[in-house]
Design an enzyme around this catalytic site. Sequence first.
Site, PDB file in Angstrom:
ATOM      1  N   CYS A 126      11.155   2.639  12.777  1.00 41.77           N
ATOM      2  CA  CYS A 126      10.044   3.153  13.589  1.00 41.77           C
ATOM      3  C   CYS A 126       9.785   2.260  14.800  1.00 41.77           C
ATOM      4  CB  CYS A 126       8.788   3.260  12.737  1.00 41.77           C
ATOM      5  SG  CYS A 126       9.017   4.341  11.316  1.00 41.77           S
ATOM      6  N   ASN A 131       3.081  10.242  10.327  1.00 43.87           N
ATOM      7  CA  ASN A 131       3.962   9.182  10.831  1.00 43.87           C
ATOM      8  C   ASN A 131       5.155   9.809  11.544  1.00 43.87           C
ATOM      9  OD1 ASN A 131       5.796   7.111  11.188  1.00 43.87           O
ATOM     10  ND2 ASN A 131       5.476   6.219   9.157  1.00 43.87           N
ATOM     11  N   HIS A 160       1.706   1.449  15.734  1.00 43.67           N
ATOM     12  CA  HIS A 160       2.504   2.510  15.103  1.00 43.67           C
ATOM     13  C   HIS A 160       1.592   3.320  14.177  1.00 43.67           C
ATOM     14  CE1 HIS A 160       5.431   4.726  13.003  1.00 43.67           C
ATOM     15  NE2 HIS A 160       5.592   3.907  11.980  1.00 43.67           N
TER      16      HIS A 160
HETATM   17  O1  UT7 Z   1       6.827   3.752   9.357  1.00 43.90           O
HETATM   18  C1  UT7 Z   1       6.897   3.097   8.141  1.00 43.90           C
HETATM   19  C2  UT7 Z   1       6.909   4.108   7.064  1.00 43.90           C
HETATM   20  N1  UT7 Z   1       6.180   3.891   5.889  1.00 43.90           N
HETATM   21  C3  UT7 Z   1       4.893   3.472   5.757  1.00 43.90           C
HETATM   22  O2  UT7 Z   1       4.234   3.086   6.649  1.00 43.90           O
HETATM   23  C4  UT7 Z   1       4.337   3.551   4.366  1.00 43.90           C
HETATM   24  C5  UT7 Z   1       3.417   2.398   4.015  1.00 43.90           C
HETATM   25  N2  UT7 Z   1       2.778   2.637   2.743  1.00 43.90           N
HETATM   26  C6  UT7 Z   1       1.728   3.497   2.605  1.00 43.90           C
HETATM   27  O3  UT7 Z   1       1.262   4.072   3.585  1.00 43.90           O
HETATM   28  C7  UT7 Z   1       1.118   3.643   1.237  1.00 43.90           C
HETATM   29  O4  UT7 Z   1       1.714   2.727   0.352  1.00 43.90           O
HETATM   30  C8  UT7 Z   1       1.282   5.081   0.655  1.00 43.90           C
HETATM   31  C9  UT7 Z   1       0.394   6.046   1.440  1.00 43.90           C
HETATM   32  C10 UT7 Z   1       2.721   5.511   0.702  1.00 43.90           C
HETATM   33  C11 UT7 Z   1       0.798   5.099  -0.809  1.00 43.90           C
HETATM   34  O5  UT7 Z   1      -0.538   4.660  -0.867  1.00 43.90           O
HETATM   35  P1  UT7 Z   1      -0.943   3.519  -1.878  1.00 43.90           P
HETATM   36  O6  UT7 Z   1      -2.402   3.331  -1.744  1.00 43.90           O
HETATM   37  O7  UT7 Z   1      -0.065   2.318  -1.649  1.00 43.90           O
HETATM   38  O8  UT7 Z   1      -0.643   4.205  -3.271  1.00 43.90           O
HETATM   39  P2  UT7 Z   1       0.325   3.691  -4.436  1.00 43.90           P
HETATM   40  O9  UT7 Z   1       1.746   3.880  -4.077  1.00 43.90           O
HETATM   41  O10 UT7 Z   1      -0.127   2.325  -4.862  1.00 43.90           O
HETATM   42  O11 UT7 Z   1      -0.042   4.722  -5.575  1.00 43.90           O
HETATM   43  C12 UT7 Z   1      -1.340   4.778  -6.181  1.00 43.90           C
HETATM   44  C13 UT7 Z   1      -1.406   5.998  -7.077  1.00 43.90           C
HETATM   45  C14 UT7 Z   1      -0.200   6.106  -8.020  1.00 43.90           C
HETATM   46  O12 UT7 Z   1      -0.657   6.641  -9.231  1.00 43.90           O
HETATM   47  P3  UT7 Z   1      -0.930   5.680 -10.494  1.00 43.90           P
HETATM   48  O13 UT7 Z   1       0.404   5.014 -10.767  1.00 43.90           O
HETATM   49  O14 UT7 Z   1      -1.970   4.698 -10.044  1.00 43.90           O
HETATM   50  O15 UT7 Z   1      -1.378   6.633 -11.538  1.00 43.90           O
HETATM   51  C15 UT7 Z   1       0.681   7.117  -7.341  1.00 43.90           C
HETATM   52  O16 UT7 Z   1       1.504   7.832  -8.244  1.00 43.90           O
HETATM   53  O17 UT7 Z   1      -1.396   7.185  -6.285  1.00 43.90           O
HETATM   54  C16 UT7 Z   1      -0.337   8.052  -6.746  1.00 43.90           C
HETATM   55  N3  UT7 Z   1       0.154   8.808  -5.599  1.00 43.90           N
HETATM   56  C17 UT7 Z   1      -0.367   9.975  -5.208  1.00 43.90           C
HETATM   57  N4  UT7 Z   1      -1.372  10.728  -5.709  1.00 43.90           N
HETATM   58  C18 UT7 Z   1      -1.672  11.867  -5.091  1.00 43.90           C
HETATM   59  C19 UT7 Z   1       1.160   8.470  -4.740  1.00 43.90           C
HETATM   60  N5  UT7 Z   1       1.289   9.424  -3.800  1.00 43.90           N
HETATM   61  C20 UT7 Z   1       0.353  10.372  -4.071  1.00 43.90           C
HETATM   62  C21 UT7 Z   1      -0.012  11.588  -3.461  1.00 43.90           C
HETATM   63  N6  UT7 Z   1      -1.018  12.307  -3.989  1.00 43.90           N
HETATM   64  N7  UT7 Z   1       0.610  12.054  -2.361  1.00 43.90           N
END
Ligand code: UT7
Length: 329
Positions: free
Chosen positions: A114, A281, A251
Amino acid sequence: MSLHGVITGWGKYLPQRVLTNQDLERIVNTSDEWILTRTGIRERRIVGDDESVSTMAVEAGRRALEVAHLSPGSLDLIIVATLSPDKLIVASASLVQDAIGAKKAAAFDVVAGCSGFIYALATAYQFIASGAYRNILVVGSEAVTRYINWEDRGTCVIFGDGAGAVVVQANEQATDMLHFLMGSDGSMARALYVPSPCDKLTEMPQDGHLHLLMEGREVFKFAVTTMAEASRQVVKEVGLQLSDIDLFIPHQANDRIIQAAAKSLGIPREKVYINVDRYGNLSAASPPVALCEAVEEGRIKEDDLVLLVAFGAGFSWAAMLLRWSPGLA
Ligand code: UT7
């Protein structure tokens, strides 16, 4: 005689199809509330069946050329930053060069996650400062949703498609680009990538699908720290203060990442540009689309100090300080 680069044109293109959080609720186990609170995204655009990175780049590029009052035939170079090229072999920039009729332009793609657009823009300024070229089109264009596994809720809610472009032209007086920095940490390649059919066979995914794979939390931590550090460094190295910045364009990956970086830098909300709510994004297209919209909305005025910063796959990162002066050329 030394030459200096300056941005004289800007343009963007976003595909027509809008995918809302409510639409995603019907595709995967997620909710509008989760997506909004965890990312700040409400909707994103999806590339059309008859569109691709090069067609979107052409639209954005044509608009940038119009603003710059420059004909495609005057272009010396076209650089397209992308993670989602039309073809693995053939630079998308070559397809753009043909489509817009930039007969004498060289063309190549930049792959730097990115951060690719800022890498490409820094490259354009170098070609001008070296005296090699006078007129360069720099595009960030992405059709990343084509890589998305629509069953993976950790990635499918984040990304969107679109393109942004700028024209950089030579002049004899001054440059609008005060300073830039770029960095890479390839040890983190596995945190965010798309497999390739050309990789070692042992690296091929078991299911054979070439989907985007991401360790969201790893990327999140890296993003906040790196965007803040790179911003601090680029401002310090040129002898300015963070308080001098008129508009901060980070970004657009996740509103929480943007807010955390801005807070750590002490940049107030009104000086932070945000469009992640509307587009998600856009990967390498994120900085030029945001820059273009900020100018169109009157958020950037002549002589303003603008800080662009990005991070992404690689890991890669880049920052650039601009003193907005399109009137110079
Ligand atoms: O340009 C670079 C590209 N990438 C990025 O910038 C991504 C950077 N990372 C992020 O933006 C965040 O890590 C995410 C938005 C991808 C995820 O958010 P998070 O607050 O880090 O969530 P997490 O991965 O820690 O997941 C927390 C919970 C999990 O459930 P459990 O294990 O706590 O029961 C996930 O399974 O949220 C769950 N989860 C969702 N729930 C509903 C993950 N994705 C989703 C979803 N809807 N779409």
